[in-house]
Design an enzyme around this catalytic site. Structure first.
Site, PDB file in Angstrom:
ATOM      1  N   GLU A 176       0.838  -1.217   0.000  1.00 47.08           N
ATOM      2  CA  GLU A 176       0.000   0.000   0.000  1.00 47.08           C
ATOM      3  C   GLU A 176       0.866   1.258   0.000  1.00 47.08           C
ATOM      4  O   GLU A 176       0.507   2.278  -0.578  1.00 47.08           O
ATOM      5  CB  GLU A 176      -0.939   0.026   1.223  1.00 47.08           C
ATOM      6  CG  GLU A 176      -2.006  -1.057   1.230  1.00 47.08           C
ATOM      7  CD  GLU A 176      -3.165  -0.805   0.259  1.00 47.08           C
ATOM      8  OE1 GLU A 176      -3.182   0.230  -0.442  1.00 47.08           O
ATOM      9  OE2 GLU A 176      -4.055  -1.677   0.197  1.00 47.08           O
ATOM     10  N   LYS A 216      -3.204   9.997   1.966  1.00 50.79           N
ATOM     11  CA  LYS A 216      -4.569   9.459   1.973  1.00 50.79           C
ATOM     12  C   LYS A 216      -5.537  10.454   2.616  1.00 50.79           C
ATOM     13  O   LYS A 216      -6.648  10.656   2.117  1.00 50.79           O
ATOM     14  CB  LYS A 216      -4.613   8.105   2.698  1.00 50.79           C
ATOM     15  CG  LYS A 216      -6.025   7.555   2.716  1.00 50.79           C
ATOM     16  CD  LYS A 216      -6.144   6.087   2.887  1.00 50.79           C
ATOM     17  CE  LYS A 216      -7.633   5.715   2.825  1.00 50.79           C
ATOM     18  NZ  LYS A 216      -7.883   4.306   3.006  1.00 50.79           N
ATOM     19  N   HIS A 237      -6.013  -2.330  -7.090  1.00 52.56           N
ATOM     20  CA  HIS A 237      -6.941  -3.089  -6.249  1.00 52.56           C
ATOM     21  C   HIS A 237      -7.986  -3.880  -7.040  1.00 52.56           C
ATOM     22  O   HIS A 237      -8.585  -4.800  -6.487  1.00 52.56           O
ATOM     23  CB  HIS A 237      -7.657  -2.159  -5.270  1.00 52.56           C
ATOM     24  CG  HIS A 237      -6.793  -1.783  -4.095  1.00 52.56           C
ATOM     25  ND1 HIS A 237      -5.561  -1.174  -4.241  1.00 52.56           N
ATOM     26  CD2 HIS A 237      -6.960  -1.950  -2.765  1.00 52.56           C
ATOM     27  CE1 HIS A 237      -5.041  -0.966  -3.044  1.00 52.56           C
ATOM     28  NE2 HIS A 237      -5.864  -1.433  -2.134  1.00 52.56           N
TER      29      HIS A 237
HETATM   30  N1  GLY Z   1      -8.435   1.692   0.499  1.00 53.51           N
HETATM   31  C1  GLY Z   1      -8.884   2.630  -0.443  1.00 53.51           C
HETATM   32  C2  GLY Z   1      -9.707   3.723   0.142  1.00 53.51           C
HETATM   33  O1  GLY Z   1      -9.798   3.865   1.338  1.00 53.51           O
HETATM   34  O2  GLY Z   1     -10.320   4.468  -0.578  1.00 53.51           O
END
Ligand code: GLY
Length: 349
Positions: A176, A216, A237
């Site tokens: 990741e 993120k 993914h």
């Molecule tokens: N794991 C991808 C997302 O949280 O959007």
């Protein structure tokens, strides 16, 4: 300790490098009762039974994706029901990504939503799953098909959990991190280039986690419910989830994503003009951190079928996230089965 702010359906902080017990005590003091959800091996390893009191209750789960079933979710809700949890109470997830997914969805479902907190104990949980409020469980039709967008009230990342994390799980989390480098933060790729192997990468865990979580958080703050931009976090993914499902979740999520990253990069060469050298770069980083780079050629038929269930698809069109260059994500909207065959060649063995 460093903090990262997320602004989504609620505003909250990710604390990187905190002391999880101190954080939990703060949570206990701001709620009447807590339901801690954790896998049994985490309960044992970190002595969670010592936390049980009249106000703190524990719901133990099986390991890994096994806990993300309708049955375990229903049992956790029964636990919330028998404790008569109210809206001043909260759920706390202590575990990896599967635990934060499940516990977040329990919190989202009980009384139409009570507060929840994430204390990730794995690298994958710290850099991805605990952040961003994607909560849910698996269905017989595919991974994460039942769930809701429901942010935690806080994420507490204690780096000491990584000391007991096996190398295989650390590597899986690095998939990741590598993904984040390719879709958005070149400094992550630079840092990974300086690491010779998994042990070396462990020495840089704080920085790798901080950078990944920060990236993120910024994406989730712009597009919480994944209307489009957030889809870039799914780079690698689409195939990854299909492989996980085909393996009945015997592979780590990050191992399946590693294969998906090579495939998505190869598809990006065809559709987004990505330089082929970037596919080689992807493979060399994955190999350096002991992640898989090949998968049986004979699996493609099953994988094509499984990819039809991906949440990014619209109607009968298969959609993929790709990159046109490192840190420049893009979308591939009209991918044909022939294109998929060609890209799959790169990992087929
Ligand atoms: N794991 C991808 C997302 O949280 O959007």
């Amino acid at each position: 300790m460093r903090t990262i702010k997320v602004s989504a359906d609620r505003n909250y902080e990710i604390q990187v490098g905190c002391d999880w017990k101190a954080a939990l005590h703060t949570v206990i003091s701001s709620h009447e009762r807590l339901l801690i959800i954790a896998p049994s091996f985490v309960v044992e390893r970190f002595h969670l039974r010592e936390l049980i009191s009249v106000n703190v209750h524990l719901f133990e789960t099986p390991e890994g994706e096994e806990q993300k079933s309708i049955d375990i979710w229903r049992q956790a809700l029964s636990s919330a029901g028998s404790l008569n949890l109210t809206r001043s109470d909260a759920v706390v997830a202590i575990g990896g990504g599967a635990t934060t997914d499940l516990a977040g969805f329990v919190a989202a479902s009980w009384l139409r939503g009570i507060s929840w907190y994430a204390i990730p104990t794995t690298l994958a949980g710290a850099v991805d799953a605990s952040i961003g409020g994607k909560t849910g469980i698996n269905s017989e039709f595919g991974k994460n098909l039942i769930g809701s967008f429901y942010s935690p009230a806080g994420v507490f990342i204690d780096l000491t959990f990584l000391d007991s994390l096996p190398d295989r799980d650390f590597s899986a989390g690095l998939a990741e991190v590598i993904k984040t480098g390719f879709i958005g933060d070149l400094t992550i790729l630079d840092l990974l280039e300086q690491c010779t192997d998994v042990k070396d990468a462990r020495l840089h865990a704080t920085e790798l986690i901080f950078k990944s979580a920060e990236f993120k958080a910024s994406i989730v703050s712009q597009d919480f419910t994944e209307s489009k931009l957030r889809e870039i976090l799914n780079y690698g993914h689409t195939l990854g989830h299909a492989i996980e499902k085909r393996e009945n979740y015997a592979l780590r999520h990050g191992e399946a994503v590693a294969l998906g990253l090579i495939f998505a990069a190869e598809l990006s060469v065809q559709h987004l003009g990505l330089a082929p050298s970037v596919v080689n770069h992807t493979i060399s980083l994955l190999q350096r951190f002991d992640l898989p780079t090949s998968y049986p050629a004979s699996a493609l038929k099953d994988l094509l079928e499984l990819m039809k269930g991906d949440k990014k698809n619209r109607g009968s069109h298969l959609r993929f996230v790709g990159i046109s260059a490192p840190s420049t994500p893009g979308w591939m909207e009209s991918v044909t089965p022939d294109d998929i065959h060609v890209a799959y060649e790169r990992i087929a063995q």
